[in-house]
Design a protein around this motif. Sequence first.
Motif, PDB file in Angstrom:
ATOM      1  N   UNK A 495     -13.071  14.620  18.543  1.00 49.33           N
ATOM      2  CA  UNK A 495     -12.401  15.606  17.702  1.00 49.33           C
ATOM      3  C   UNK A 495     -11.503  14.802  16.771  1.00 49.33           C
ATOM      4  N   UNK A 496     -11.895  14.737  15.531  1.00 48.97           N
ATOM      5  CA  UNK A 496     -11.223  13.868  14.564  1.00 48.97           C
ATOM      6  C   UNK A 496     -10.024  14.560  13.929  1.00 48.97           C
ATOM      7  N   UNK A 497      -8.951  13.809  13.713  1.00 52.78           N
ATOM      8  CA  UNK A 497      -7.819  14.336  12.959  1.00 52.78           C
ATOM      9  C   UNK A 497      -8.211  14.509  11.493  1.00 52.78           C
ATOM     10  N   UNK A 498      -7.633  15.499  10.832  1.00 51.78           N
ATOM     11  CA  UNK A 498      -7.777  15.609   9.380  1.00 51.78           C
ATOM     12  C   UNK A 498      -6.837  14.598   8.741  1.00 51.78           C
ATOM     13  N   UNK A 499      -7.375  13.712   7.919  1.00 53.60           N
ATOM     14  CA  UNK A 499      -6.567  12.677   7.276  1.00 53.60           C
ATOM     15  C   UNK A 499      -6.796  12.730   5.770  1.00 53.60           C
ATOM     16  N   UNK A 500      -5.728  13.000   5.026  1.00 48.22           N
ATOM     17  CA  UNK A 500      -5.811  13.112   3.566  1.00 48.22           C
ATOM     18  C   UNK A 500      -4.804  12.184   2.912  1.00 48.22           C
ATOM     19  N   UNK A 501      -5.242  11.457   1.897  1.00 48.62           N
ATOM     20  CA  UNK A 501      -4.357  10.623   1.098  1.00 48.62           C
ATOM     21  C   UNK A 501      -4.177  11.271  -0.267  1.00 48.62           C
ATOM     22  N   UNK A 502      -2.946  11.254  -0.789  1.00 52.70           N
ATOM     23  CA  UNK A 502      -2.700  11.939  -2.061  1.00 52.70           C
ATOM     24  C   UNK A 502      -1.641  11.220  -2.885  1.00 52.70           C
ATOM     25  N   UNK A 503      -1.656  11.495  -4.177  1.00 48.85           N
ATOM     26  CA  UNK A 503      -0.604  11.047  -5.079  1.00 48.85           C
ATOM     27  C   UNK A 503       0.727  11.611  -4.576  1.00 48.85           C
ATOM     28  N   UNK A 504       1.728  10.758  -4.440  1.00 48.59           N
ATOM     29  CA  UNK A 504       3.018  11.177  -3.869  1.00 48.59           C
ATOM     30  C   UNK A 504       3.736  12.219  -4.726  1.00 48.59           C
ATOM     31  N   UNK A 505       3.353  12.335  -5.998  1.00 55.87           N
ATOM     32  CA  UNK A 505       4.012  13.299  -6.884  1.00 55.87           C
ATOM     33  C   UNK A 505       3.473  14.718  -6.742  1.00 55.87           C
ATOM     34  N   UNK A 506       2.378  14.867  -6.001  1.00 53.72           N
ATOM     35  CA  UNK A 506       1.803  16.199  -5.827  1.00 53.72           C
ATOM     36  C   UNK A 506       2.688  17.065  -4.938  1.00 53.72           C
ATOM     37  N   UNK A 507       2.726  18.329  -5.255  1.00 53.53           N
ATOM     38  CA  UNK A 507       3.520  19.286  -4.476  1.00 53.53           C
ATOM     39  C   UNK A 507       2.613  20.366  -3.888  1.00 53.53           C
ATOM     40  N   UNK A 508       3.078  20.932  -2.776  1.00 58.94           N
ATOM     41  CA  UNK A 508       2.384  22.034  -2.095  1.00 58.94           C
ATOM     42  C   UNK A 508       0.999  21.635  -1.580  1.00 58.94           C
ATOM     43  N   UNK A 509       0.881  20.376  -1.121  1.00 59.30           N
ATOM     44  CA  UNK A 509      -0.344  19.945  -0.456  1.00 59.30           C
ATOM     45  C   UNK A 509      -0.231  20.361   1.009  1.00 59.30           C
ATOM     46  N   UNK A 510      -1.182  21.150   1.479  1.00 54.17           N
ATOM     47  CA  UNK A 510      -1.153  21.627   2.858  1.00 54.17           C
ATOM     48  C   UNK A 510      -2.473  21.344   3.549  1.00 54.17           C
ATOM     49  N   UNK A 511      -2.393  21.023   4.840  1.00 55.67           N
ATOM     50  CA  UNK A 511      -3.587  20.829   5.644  1.00 55.67           C
ATOM     51  C   UNK A 511      -3.612  21.858   6.766  1.00 55.67           C
ATOM     52  N   UNK A 512      -4.755  22.485   6.946  1.00 52.42           N
ATOM     53  CA  UNK A 512      -4.961  23.382   8.075  1.00 52.42           C
ATOM     54  C   UNK A 512      -5.827  22.631   9.081  1.00 52.42           C
ATOM     55  N   UNK A 513      -6.142  23.238  10.239  1.00 47.42           N
ATOM     56  CA  UNK A 513      -7.056  22.575  11.174  1.00 47.42           C
ATOM     57  C   UNK A 513      -8.439  22.318  10.593  1.00 47.42           C
ATOM     58  N   UNK A 514      -8.779  22.952   9.471  1.00 47.90           N
ATOM     59  CA  UNK A 514     -10.058  22.698   8.818  1.00 47.90           C
ATOM     60  C   UNK A 514      -9.944  21.700   7.667  1.00 47.90           C
TER      61      UNK A 514
END
Length: 524
Positions: A495-514
């Motif tokens: 069961x893999x973790x969700x891993x996201x990389x993003x520009x640090x200036x982005x706002x309202x980045x959200x991760x759900x279990x999907x």
Amino acid sequence: MKKVLSLLVVLVLIVSAFSGCSATNNTSSETKKTEDVKVAPADTKTDEASKEEPKKDVLTIALSADITSLDPQGHNDTKSERVSFLLFNRLFRLDTDFKVVPDLADTWSQASDTEWIIKIKEGVKFSDGSEMTSEDVKFSLERSMTMPKVKHVLSEVKSVEIVDKYTVKITTKTAFAPFLYTLVHAGTSILPKAYVESDDNFKNPIGSGPYKFVSWDSGDKVVLERNDNYFDENNMGQMSKIVFKIIPEGTSRTIALETGEVDIVDELQTIDIKKVKENSDLKLYETPSTRVDFFAMNNEKKPFDNQKVRQAMNYAIDKDAIMAVAIDGAGTPAKSVLAPSMLGYKASDYSYDPEKAKSLLKEAGYPDGFEMTIWASGDERKRIAEVIQANLMDIGVKSTIEMYEWGTYIDLLMKGEEQTLVLGWSSNPDPDSTLTPLYYSGNIGGMNFSRINNPKVDQLIESARKELDIDKRIKIYNELHTYIMDQAPIVPLFVKNNVTGANANLKDVELSPQGLWNIEKIHF
């Protein structure tokens, strides 16, 4: 000396004359720039403001594979879903806490255990300006029930009837506990009937979502633009455009993030987690998930039509080694067909035991092993397949790995041409959204990739779907987990973790279990 001085004076006068002509008749851009700077008033605040970069208004997201279709009922994969969720709406959607909330639905009620009355919001417009009505809802849901890749979603629906211009009545075959969860699936997207019946064939799809379609360059990118006439002011698109850039190779996706070519990598390689964490221009997002990666065996093909062979595979494969090589340990070993967070989960007793695997193969009539193929798609699954290949050599099984492009891969798997395969499945919180598509016999030729056809599995799935009492439902799923893992149609890997990389200036980045969620709300 006087002659020399006279000559020098003449030369100076000639040079001055030519310089004057040049300045008067052919003023260069450099001179203009210099003059502009000289006449500009000294103002520190204005100077600083002029140095600020304009606010970015295009969001670029890296995908590990191309989408398979622009038709939301013509695919069932997370890459295509990313695009579909922005172009189309469903009656309901999930929030980041995995709760069902209304999307197009305005009001809803149950007339009985099998009858649902749903009224949609009035005045919703498709991107071509036409108004959505209950006729579009009926048409879309009935179409979904016939489409091979998503027909399992509404398989319990008996009928869809029009009540009035904005209201439909949906009748299920029996009481159906996960009904509302089925209506959040991309395959239940509401489409304009007139468009689908045209001859455009989703070359330029029309939807009601927060973004509109611009272009799809297969293998390269998908471009969407904001729908400024979107009906839901609370969920309006925040960027003028969203570009999904196709970058199959994991390291290349991370480099693109580091250089600013893309703003988000929603399938960040786990080996690159440290790079993102240490880069002040980037930000890492990581959450647990409901996704289970697995090794499936075609139960219709020899030798995997033999239960003991399938059980042997569950003892032969080293899940810890797979996690270390494939996902750098960012997850937990899977011990059943569902993630531990799911309703009614029960772990199996399998462990890594090559000797036990050899013993089972001998009992099955394969003391010297056999030869087989493993199908996979993408870098991560290739690494998984390579570890499995090495594990199987230890028990006398020789395997070859065959790699496929993502869209081709899914189409071939649905035909059942593979012996074994590596895949992952992300699910909403209700167990039925995993169990019915993957293990119900009625979905052979659809998402039932192991092609398991077992009457008891079918009966338990059906019983759990009909049971409205949550405690009784949990008991049914407990029994199902124990039984299906004994049948061993697959080897759950991790069961893999969700891993996201993003520009640090982005706002309202959200991760759900999907995974990445509410893309329309992300902004700089």
